[in-house]
Design a protein around this motif. Structure first.
Motif, PDB file in Angstrom:
ATOM      1  N   VAL A 152      -5.155   6.729  42.236  1.00 13.29           N
ATOM      2  CA  VAL A 152      -6.243   6.261  41.718  1.00 13.29           C
ATOM      3  C   VAL A 152      -6.906   7.966  41.439  1.00 13.29           C
ATOM      4  CG1 VAL A 152      -8.785   6.116  42.738  1.00 13.29           C
ATOM      5  CG2 VAL A 152      -6.727   4.840  43.378  1.00 13.29           C
ATOM      6  N   LEU A 153      -7.147   8.858  41.843  1.00 12.42           N
ATOM      7  CA  LEU A 153      -8.072  10.453  41.231  1.00 12.42           C
ATOM      8  C   LEU A 153      -7.607  10.597  39.507  1.00 12.42           C
ATOM      9  CD1 LEU A 153      -7.619  12.441  44.242  1.00 12.42           C
ATOM     10  CD2 LEU A 153      -9.626  11.549  43.815  1.00 12.42           C
ATOM     11  N   SER A 154      -6.193   9.777  39.399  1.00  6.90           N
ATOM     12  CA  SER A 154      -6.412  10.765  38.467  1.00  6.90           C
ATOM     13  C   SER A 154      -6.075   9.089  37.390  1.00  6.90           C
ATOM     14  CB  SER A 154      -4.523  10.578  37.668  1.00  6.90           C
ATOM     15  OG  SER A 154      -4.017  11.489  36.884  1.00  6.90           O
ATOM     16  N   PHE A 157     -11.189   8.571  36.448  1.00 11.66           N
ATOM     17  CA  PHE A 157     -11.478   9.968  35.666  1.00 11.66           C
ATOM     18  C   PHE A 157     -10.868   9.367  34.365  1.00 11.66           C
ATOM     19  CE2 PHE A 157     -11.846  13.685  33.468  1.00 11.66           C
ATOM     20  CZ  PHE A 157     -12.963  13.262  33.161  1.00 11.66           C
ATOM     21  N   MET A 158      -9.834   9.855  34.201  1.00 19.60           N
ATOM     22  CA  MET A 158      -8.460   9.465  32.859  1.00 19.60           C
ATOM     23  C   MET A 158      -8.683   8.466  32.231  1.00 19.60           C
ATOM     24  SD  MET A 158      -7.632  12.871  32.773  1.00 19.60           S
ATOM     25  CE  MET A 158      -7.138  12.301  31.018  1.00 19.60           C
ATOM     26  N   ALA A 159      -8.780   7.229  32.654  1.00 15.49           N
ATOM     27  CA  ALA A 159      -9.274   5.548  31.968  1.00 15.49           C
ATOM     28  C   ALA A 159     -10.253   5.659  31.255  1.00 15.49           C
ATOM     29  CB  ALA A 159      -9.335   5.115  33.068  1.00 15.49           C
ATOM     30  N   VAL A 160     -11.689   6.539  31.984  1.00 11.23           N
ATOM     31  CA  VAL A 160     -12.554   7.098  31.038  1.00 11.23           C
ATOM     32  C   VAL A 160     -12.670   7.480  29.808  1.00 11.23           C
ATOM     33  CG1 VAL A 160     -15.331   7.766  31.390  1.00 11.23           C
ATOM     34  CG2 VAL A 160     -14.344   6.392  32.889  1.00 11.23           C
ATOM     35  N   PHE A 161     -12.099   8.721  30.151  1.00 10.43           N
ATOM     36  CA  PHE A 161     -11.499   9.475  28.853  1.00 10.43           C
ATOM     37  C   PHE A 161     -10.745   9.308  28.160  1.00 10.43           C
ATOM     38  CE2 PHE A 161      -9.116  13.788  27.731  1.00 10.43           C
ATOM     39  CZ  PHE A 161     -10.578  14.290  27.073  1.00 10.43           C
ATOM     40  N   MET A 162      -9.859   9.503  28.349  1.00 11.83           N
ATOM     41  CA  MET A 162      -9.157   8.467  27.139  1.00 11.83           C
ATOM     42  C   MET A 162      -9.352   7.181  26.580  1.00 11.83           C
ATOM     43  SD  MET A 162      -5.842   9.951  27.697  1.00 11.83           S
ATOM     44  CE  MET A 162      -4.897  11.142  28.226  1.00 11.83           C
ATOM     45  N   GLY A 163     -10.212   6.479  27.107  1.00 14.06           N
ATOM     46  CA  GLY A 163     -11.210   5.682  26.573  1.00 14.06           C
ATOM     47  C   GLY A 163     -11.733   5.977  25.453  1.00 14.06           C
ATOM     48  N   SER A 164     -12.558   7.287  26.056  1.00 12.83           N
ATOM     49  CA  SER A 164     -13.113   8.233  24.446  1.00 12.83           C
ATOM     50  C   SER A 164     -12.372   8.436  23.965  1.00 12.83           C
ATOM     51  CB  SER A 164     -14.553   9.410  25.504  1.00 12.83           C
ATOM     52  OG  SER A 164     -13.798  10.027  25.566  1.00 12.83           O
ATOM     53  N   LEU A 165     -11.544   8.971  24.337  1.00 13.67           N
ATOM     54  CA  LEU A 165     -10.264   9.165  22.657  1.00 13.67           C
ATOM     55  C   LEU A 165     -10.226   8.465  21.824  1.00 13.67           C
ATOM     56  CD1 LEU A 165      -8.554  12.036  24.645  1.00 13.67           C
ATOM     57  CD2 LEU A 165      -9.774  12.596  23.779  1.00 13.67           C
ATOM     58  N   VAL A 208     -15.055  -6.094  38.905  1.00 16.65           N
ATOM     59  CA  VAL A 208     -14.367  -5.637  39.942  1.00 16.65           C
ATOM     60  C   VAL A 208     -14.419  -6.187  41.150  1.00 16.65           C
ATOM     61  CG1 VAL A 208     -15.900  -3.414  41.388  1.00 16.65           C
ATOM     62  CG2 VAL A 208     -15.660  -3.528  39.505  1.00 16.65           C
ATOM     63  N   LEU A 209     -15.707  -7.014  41.762  1.00 13.70           N
ATOM     64  CA  LEU A 209     -15.935  -7.804  42.671  1.00 13.70           C
ATOM     65  C   LEU A 209     -14.226  -8.652  43.094  1.00 13.70           C
ATOM     66  CD1 LEU A 209     -19.525  -8.510  43.360  1.00 13.70           C
ATOM     67  CD2 LEU A 209     -17.630  -8.075  44.895  1.00 13.70           C
ATOM     68  N   ILE A 210     -13.740  -9.517  41.967  1.00 16.95           N
ATOM     69  CA  ILE A 210     -13.233 -10.207  42.092  1.00 16.95           C
ATOM     70  C   ILE A 210     -11.699  -9.474  42.496  1.00 16.95           C
ATOM     71  CG2 ILE A 210     -11.064 -11.254  40.718  1.00 16.95           C
ATOM     72  CD1 ILE A 210     -13.037 -12.973  39.046  1.00 16.95           C
ATOM     73  N   HIS A 211     -11.292  -8.310  42.709  1.00 20.20           N
ATOM     74  CA  HIS A 211     -10.285  -7.579  42.371  1.00 20.20           C
ATOM     75  C   HIS A 211     -10.034  -6.741  44.271  1.00 20.20           C
ATOM     76  CE1 HIS A 211     -10.027  -6.905  38.273  1.00 20.20           C
ATOM     77  NE2 HIS A 211      -8.980  -6.804  38.323  1.00 20.20           N
ATOM     78  N   PHE A 212     -11.214  -7.696  44.535  1.00 19.80           N
ATOM     79  CA  PHE A 212     -11.042  -7.240  46.259  1.00 19.80           C
ATOM     80  C   PHE A 212     -10.241  -8.375  46.176  1.00 19.80           C
ATOM     81  CE2 PHE A 212     -15.002  -4.576  45.675  1.00 19.80           C
ATOM     82  CZ  PHE A 212     -14.507  -4.020  46.816  1.00 19.80           C
ATOM     83  N   ALA A 213      -9.449  -9.054  45.617  1.00 22.13           N
ATOM     84  CA  ALA A 213      -8.410  -9.782  46.031  1.00 22.13           C
ATOM     85  C   ALA A 213      -7.570  -9.311  46.648  1.00 22.13           C
ATOM     86  CB  ALA A 213      -8.103 -10.969  45.113  1.00 22.13           C
ATOM     87  N   PHE A 214      -7.109  -8.097  45.812  1.00 20.43           N
ATOM     88  CA  PHE A 214      -6.260  -7.224  45.845  1.00 20.43           C
ATOM     89  C   PHE A 214      -6.536  -5.751  47.135  1.00 20.43           C
ATOM     90  CE2 PHE A 214      -5.612  -8.133  40.753  1.00 20.43           C
ATOM     91  CZ  PHE A 214      -4.530  -8.460  41.278  1.00 20.43           C
ATOM     92  N   ALA A 215      -7.176  -5.547  47.133  1.00 24.03           N
ATOM     93  CA  ALA A 215      -8.036  -5.079  48.428  1.00 24.03           C
ATOM     94  C   ALA A 215      -7.358  -5.357  49.237  1.00 24.03           C
ATOM     95  CB  ALA A 215      -9.320  -5.170  48.783  1.00 24.03           C
ATOM     96  N   GLY A 216      -6.690  -6.320  49.911  1.00 21.93           N
ATOM     97  CA  GLY A 216      -6.058  -6.296  51.059  1.00 21.93           C
ATOM     98  C   GLY A 216      -4.597  -6.861  50.821  1.00 21.93           C
ATOM     99  N   THR A 227     -14.141   2.738  31.670  1.00 25.47           N
ATOM    100  CA  THR A 227     -15.026   1.728  33.160  1.00 25.47           C
ATOM    101  C   THR A 227     -14.789   1.074  33.578  1.00 25.47           C
ATOM    102  OG1 THR A 227     -16.458   3.988  31.616  1.00 25.47           O
ATOM    103  CG2 THR A 227     -17.827   2.968  33.861  1.00 25.47           C
ATOM    104  N   THR A 228     -14.451   0.520  33.028  1.00 25.13           N
ATOM    105  CA  THR A 228     -14.232  -0.706  34.159  1.00 25.13           C
ATOM    106  C   THR A 228     -12.770  -0.468  34.465  1.00 25.13           C
ATOM    107  OG1 THR A 228     -15.170  -2.207  32.198  1.00 25.13           O
ATOM    108  CG2 THR A 228     -14.206  -2.985  33.966  1.00 25.13           C
ATOM    109  N   MET A 229     -11.728  -0.115  34.469  1.00 20.59           N
ATOM    110  CA  MET A 229     -10.703  -0.092  34.729  1.00 20.59           C
ATOM    111  C   MET A 229     -11.443   1.334  35.764  1.00 20.59           C
ATOM    112  SD  MET A 229      -8.790  -2.032  34.073  1.00 20.59           S
ATOM    113  CE  MET A 229     -10.189  -3.053  33.311  1.00 20.59           C
ATOM    114  N   MET A 230     -11.563   2.191  35.641  1.00 22.57           N
ATOM    115  CA  MET A 230     -12.321   3.140  36.320  1.00 22.57           C
ATOM    116  C   MET A 230     -12.983   2.368  38.336  1.00 22.57           C
ATOM    117  SD  MET A 230     -14.561   6.322  36.570  1.00 22.57           S
ATOM    118  CE  MET A 230     -16.311   5.395  36.505  1.00 22.57           C
ATOM    119  N   LEU A 231     -14.296   1.300  37.655  1.00 28.50           N
ATOM    120  CA  LEU A 231     -14.589   1.125  39.152  1.00 28.50           C
ATOM    121  C   LEU A 231     -13.561   0.278  39.947  1.00 28.50           C
ATOM    122  CD1 LEU A 231     -18.050   0.341  36.801  1.00 28.50           C
ATOM    123  CD2 LEU A 231     -17.678   2.184  38.382  1.00 28.50           C
ATOM    124  N   ILE A 232     -12.715  -0.663  38.762  1.00 24.56           N
ATOM    125  CA  ILE A 232     -12.048  -1.441  39.993  1.00 24.56           C
ATOM    126  C   ILE A 232     -11.231  -0.297  40.928  1.00 24.56           C
ATOM    127  CG2 ILE A 232      -9.710  -2.650  39.518  1.00 24.56           C
ATOM    128  CD1 ILE A 232     -11.535  -4.033  36.665  1.00 24.56           C
TER     129      ILE A 232
END
Length: 424
Positions: A55-57, A60-68, A225-233, A351-356
């Motif tokens: 997640v740490l990688s 952040f990189m999803a936003v940076f790579m998206g901007s590229l 993002v909220l729908i992805h809490f189905a994956f949280a557990g 950004t959306t992928m980062m938040l998820i």
């Protein structure tokens, strides 16, 4: 004829790459007993590899790579990502310590962060608004296919070649795929200044300004993002089924694996196709379709937590939990792309992928584990049930956000052709 005039071929190629990405991403799960043994990893170290390190990688990189991808050639950004994650997948097979595996997997996540933002923007360009949700849904079939195939590869090739050689082989396959990607010219970033992103800092500020200005965009992102809490557990579901519902571990694992592949794939297809066909019938477009999906599936997911083990309602609710998150991908991303200026579509997706990954996956998983431990420590016999019900409630809460977006009156919410907007 330009390759962009062959949208189905573009989609199939991106689906292949996306499937490979999730095979490489999930190979640690398939080989977890062998890798933890050979590298002498503790459960905590293994958890860091599959959770925080990724997640740490990726976040952040999803936003940076998206901007590229918004600023330069999307195909070359994807090719760079495939090459990086493939080389580091191969390197994972040579790791001799926890620290070496951390570095390799960190860079695998960095490479994979380049794919989804660039691919989603590319699909939004080559498919019309009326077919966009279906295309996004097909692309995200790569998730259940990749998870399923990673387990199959571990159980077949892994037996013959071992985990190290299997990782190396997957790295070679990815490197080969890089070549045709490099040969595809994506002229969008150089010929049309209105569709070209800015430098990273400027682009991030433009994204923040767009989010502040567009309430439907904010609401839709929160709902996704909220729908992805189905994956949280998800990593705790088998524990819940064994400890609190009395299932045999091996038997329920096989059933869950088969249902996840079947209903995850079905969800991605049905969600995308249904939203393209139904969105024009509702004033709220894709947002209304998403609201209806949650309205149908969320109660079944909640009922499943309390249904008699093995009953029809039990299995219907379990399948709804596999179906809904994947069904949301096509319409959610089609919706976000319609609400986003062409010059920042990849960045918004990143950004959306980062938040998820940060909130639903990382923080969500930690919260499920910590709260269930506290409840169990206080004497609760249904600790996991209580916490997993809470994640289902968060999934159900996405209905409110999608519905509020649908009621905003924004004409871009539907499947009608959208006009690209530029934020100066």
């Amino acid at each position: 004829m330009s390759w962009k005039n062959r949208p189905v071929a573009v989609l199939m190629a991106l689906l292949l790459i996306h499937t490979l990405a999730h095979i490489d991403r999930n190979m640690l799960l398939g080989f977890s007993p062998q890798i933890t043994r050979d590298l002498s990893l503790s459960n905590a170290q293994y958890g860091l590899l599959t959770g925080a390190v990724w997640v740490l990688s990726f976040g952040f990189m999803a936003v940076f790579m998206g901007s590229l991808a918004d600023r330069f050639s999307r195909t070359k950004v994807m090719a760079f990502g495939v090459l990086v994650w493939s080389a580091c997948t191969a390197a994972s097979g040579y790791a001799q310590s926890f620290e070496q595996m951390v570095l390799a997997r960190f860079l695998v996540a960095t490479g994979e962060a380049a794919l989804v933002p660039a691919a989603v923007s590319l699909l939004a360009e080559v498919f019309s608004a009326q077919r966009r949700s279906t295309a996004m849904g097909v692309f995200f079939i790569g998730i259940p296919l990749g998870i399923g195939l990673s387990l199959m590869i571990a159980g077949s090739l892994g037996v013959t070649y071992g985990w190290r050689d299997t990782f190396a082989l997957l790295g070679i396959v990815g490197a080969i795929i890089t070549v045709p990607l490099l040969l595809l010219k994506d002229e969008r970033g150089t010929t049309n200044a209105a569709e070209r992103g800015e430098r990273f800092g400027t682009q991030v500020r433009a994204v923040v300004a767009t989010l502040r200005a567009s309430r439907p965009l904010r609401l839709s992102m929160v709902g996704f993002v909220l729908i992805h809490f189905a994956f949280a557990g998800l990593s705790f579901v088998q524990l819940w089924l064994v400890r609190e519902r009395g299932f045999d571990a091996a038997s329920i694992a096989r059933q869950m694996g088969a249902m996840q592949i079947l209903f995850g794939t079905l969800g991605a297809l049905v969600g995308g196709i249904a939203s393209d066909r139904l969105s024009t019938r509702f004033s709220g477009g894709h947002a209304t379709v998403l609201s209806l999906m949650v309205l149908v599936c969320a109660p079944l997911m909640l009922a499943y937590r309390f249904a008699a083990p093995g009953s029809a309602l039990f299995y219907v609710g379990m399948c709804a939990g596999f179906f809904l998150p994947m069904a949301s991908y096509g319409p959610s991303l089609a919706l976000l792309q319609a609400l986003t200026p062409a010059s920042m579509r990849s960045t918004i997706t990143g950004t959306t992928m980062m938040l998820i990954n940060v909130f639903a996956i990382a923080i969500g998983n930690v919260a499920v584990g910590a709260v269930s431990d506290r409840l169990a420590g206080s004497g609760s016999t249904v600790a996991l049930t209580s916490v997993l019900v809470a994640t289902d409630v968060l999934v159900a809460l996405s209905l409110w956000f999608y519905w509020r977006a649908a009621c905003s009156g924004d004409s871009r919410l539907g499947a009608a052709p959208d006009k690209s907007l530029v934020v100066h």
